[in-house]
Design a protein around this motif. Structure first.
Motif, PDB file in Angstrom:
ATOM      1  N   UNK A  18       0.957  -1.396   0.120  1.00 43.76           N
ATOM      2  CA  UNK A  18      -0.258   0.197  -0.194  1.00 43.76           C
ATOM      3  C   UNK A  18       0.558   1.289   0.144  1.00 43.76           C
ATOM      4  N   UNK A  19       2.161   1.143   0.682  1.00 41.96           N
ATOM      5  CA  UNK A  19       2.889   2.468   0.956  1.00 41.96           C
ATOM      6  C   UNK A  19       3.612   2.536  -0.603  1.00 41.96           C
ATOM      7  N   UNK A  20       3.900   1.827  -1.086  1.00 43.43           N
ATOM      8  CA  UNK A  20       4.739   1.426  -2.451  1.00 43.43           C
ATOM      9  C   UNK A  20       3.782   2.261  -3.493  1.00 43.43           C
ATOM     10  N   UNK A  21       2.504   1.582  -3.287  1.00 41.19           N
ATOM     11  CA  UNK A  21       1.950   2.261  -4.397  1.00 41.19           C
ATOM     12  C   UNK A  21       0.953   3.604  -4.070  1.00 41.19           C
ATOM     13  N   UNK A  22       1.293   4.331  -3.016  1.00 39.28           N
ATOM     14  CA  UNK A  22       1.139   5.736  -2.606  1.00 39.28           C
ATOM     15  C   UNK A  22       2.379   6.815  -3.597  1.00 39.28           C
ATOM     16  N   UNK A  23       3.420   5.948  -3.637  1.00 42.51           N
ATOM     17  CA  UNK A  23       4.932   7.351  -4.407  1.00 42.51           C
ATOM     18  C   UNK A  23       5.378   7.035  -4.912  1.00 42.51           C
ATOM     19  N   UNK A  24       4.254   5.781  -5.985  1.00 43.94           N
ATOM     20  CA  UNK A  24       4.716   6.292  -7.431  1.00 43.94           C
ATOM     21  C   UNK A  24       4.142   7.789  -7.807  1.00 43.94           C
ATOM     22  N   UNK A  25       4.971   8.180  -9.331  1.00 46.25           N
ATOM     23  CA  UNK A  25       5.045   9.539  -9.832  1.00 46.25           C
ATOM     24  C   UNK A  25       5.478   9.485 -11.138  1.00 46.25           C
ATOM     25  N   UNK A  26       5.196   9.807 -12.357  1.00 49.04           N
ATOM     26  CA  UNK A  26       4.906  10.390 -13.167  1.00 49.04           C
ATOM     27  C   UNK A  26       6.184  11.335 -13.561  1.00 49.04           C
ATOM     28  N   UNK A  27       7.374  10.237 -14.284  1.00 54.59           N
ATOM     29  CA  UNK A  27       8.599  12.138 -14.313  1.00 54.59           C
ATOM     30  C   UNK A  27       8.666  12.025 -15.453  1.00 54.59           C
ATOM     31  N   UNK A  28       8.133  12.042 -16.738  1.00 50.80           N
ATOM     32  CA  UNK A  28       8.052  11.608 -18.268  1.00 50.80           C
ATOM     33  C   UNK A  28       6.820  10.791 -18.511  1.00 50.80           C
ATOM     34  N   UNK A  29       6.255  11.613 -19.382  1.00 51.80           N
ATOM     35  CA  UNK A  29       4.804  10.995 -20.140  1.00 51.80           C
ATOM     36  C   UNK A  29       5.152  11.470 -22.089  1.00 51.80           C
ATOM     37  N   UNK A  61       7.437  17.466 -15.409  1.00 55.01           N
ATOM     38  CA  UNK A  61       7.284  18.601 -14.176  1.00 55.01           C
ATOM     39  C   UNK A  61       9.582  18.870 -14.224  1.00 55.01           C
ATOM     40  N   UNK A  62       9.691  18.961 -12.986  1.00 51.27           N
ATOM     41  CA  UNK A  62      11.608  19.448 -12.462  1.00 51.27           C
ATOM     42  C   UNK A  62      11.916  19.105 -11.517  1.00 51.27           C
ATOM     43  N   UNK A  63      12.911  18.592 -11.249  1.00 52.63           N
ATOM     44  CA  UNK A  63      13.400  18.448 -10.100  1.00 52.63           C
ATOM     45  C   UNK A  63      14.397  19.688  -9.142  1.00 52.63           C
ATOM     46  N   UNK A  64      13.498  19.850  -8.242  1.00 53.58           N
ATOM     47  CA  UNK A  64      14.274  21.001  -7.420  1.00 53.58           C
ATOM     48  C   UNK A  64      14.816  20.704  -6.507  1.00 53.58           C
ATOM     49  N   UNK A  65      16.106  21.337  -5.888  1.00 57.82           N
ATOM     50  CA  UNK A  65      17.350  20.662  -5.028  1.00 57.82           C
ATOM     51  C   UNK A  65      17.347  21.604  -3.771  1.00 57.82           C
ATOM     52  N   UNK A  94      17.963  12.783 -12.904  1.00 52.86           N
ATOM     53  CA  UNK A  94      18.207  13.075 -14.288  1.00 52.86           C
ATOM     54  C   UNK A  94      18.933  12.230 -14.937  1.00 52.86           C
ATOM     55  N   UNK A  95      20.261  11.816 -14.867  1.00 54.01           N
ATOM     56  CA  UNK A  95      21.060  10.865 -15.556  1.00 54.01           C
ATOM     57  C   UNK A  95      20.468   9.918 -16.031  1.00 54.01           C
ATOM     58  N   UNK A  96      19.834   9.147 -15.177  1.00 51.28           N
ATOM     59  CA  UNK A  96      19.349   7.261 -15.017  1.00 51.28           C
ATOM     60  C   UNK A  96      18.129   7.493 -15.237  1.00 51.28           C
ATOM     61  N   UNK A  97      16.686   8.667 -15.039  1.00 55.86           N
ATOM     62  CA  UNK A  97      15.786   8.997 -16.328  1.00 55.86           C
ATOM     63  C   UNK A  97      16.565   9.192 -17.364  1.00 55.86           C
ATOM     64  N   UNK A  98      17.304  10.064 -18.446  1.00 55.32           N
ATOM     65  CA  UNK A  98      17.885  10.461 -19.186  1.00 55.32           C
ATOM     66  C   UNK A  98      17.812   9.607 -19.844  1.00 55.32           C
ATOM     67  N   UNK A  99      18.452   8.615 -19.374  1.00 48.60           N
ATOM     68  CA  UNK A  99      19.367   6.809 -20.174  1.00 48.60           C
ATOM     69  C   UNK A  99      17.893   5.937 -20.486  1.00 48.60           C
ATOM     70  N   UNK A 100      17.175   5.639 -19.162  1.00 50.03           N
ATOM     71  CA  UNK A 100      15.992   5.267 -19.727  1.00 50.03           C
ATOM     72  C   UNK A 100      15.387   5.618 -20.859  1.00 50.03           C
ATOM     73  N   UNK A 158      14.513  11.760 -22.467  1.00 51.55           N
ATOM     74  CA  UNK A 158      14.520  12.555 -21.864  1.00 51.55           C
ATOM     75  C   UNK A 158      15.051  13.350 -20.167  1.00 51.55           C
ATOM     76  N   UNK A 159      15.337  14.323 -20.876  1.00 53.45           N
ATOM     77  CA  UNK A 159      16.947  15.116 -19.633  1.00 53.45           C
ATOM     78  C   UNK A 159      15.075  16.275 -18.578  1.00 53.45           C
ATOM     79  N   UNK A 160      15.186  16.021 -17.675  1.00 50.67           N
ATOM     80  CA  UNK A 160      13.989  16.725 -16.661  1.00 50.67           C
ATOM     81  C   UNK A 160      15.417  17.610 -16.118  1.00 50.67           C
ATOM     82  N   UNK A 161      14.651  18.947 -16.024  1.00 49.51           N
ATOM     83  CA  UNK A 161      15.083  20.023 -15.899  1.00 49.51           C
ATOM     84  C   UNK A 161      15.423  20.179 -14.410  1.00 49.51           C
ATOM     85  N   UNK A 162      16.670  20.899 -13.895  1.00 44.22           N
ATOM     86  CA  UNK A 162      17.042  20.746 -12.486  1.00 44.22           C
ATOM     87  C   UNK A 162      16.637  22.550 -12.393  1.00 44.22           C
TER      88      UNK A 162
END
Length: 80
Positions: free
Chosen positions: A17-28, A34-38, A51-57, A60-64
């Protein structure tokens, strides 16, 4: 024995149940959703890794952006 199995089952169900709630779409559709905020140097390093792992998979590059950066929507709101 049955009590131990019941506890194990309930713990497993809670984790699922906890895992299912934590899913977020990064690329569609090959676009960042969205963007990654630090906030600090360590967050920046983690953001770059994500950003690197998401781009490899996905290809798509997610802005930081820094949390200190004013976003366009905030700039318009602050003028009101």
């Amino acid at each position: 024995m049955k009590t131990g199995l019941l506890k194990l089952f309930l713990a497993s169900a809670a984790m699922v149940g906890l895992t299912a709630q934590a899913q977020t779409t990064l690329v569609k559709n090959h676009k960042a959703t969205g963007r990654i905020i630090y906030t600090d140097t360590l967050d920046r390093q983690a953001a770059e890794m994500l950003q690197d792992f998401t781009q490899r998979i996905s290809g798509t590059t997610i802005p930081i952006v820094s949390a200190d950066t004013k976003l366009r929507s905030e700039e318009h709101t602050s003028e009101l």
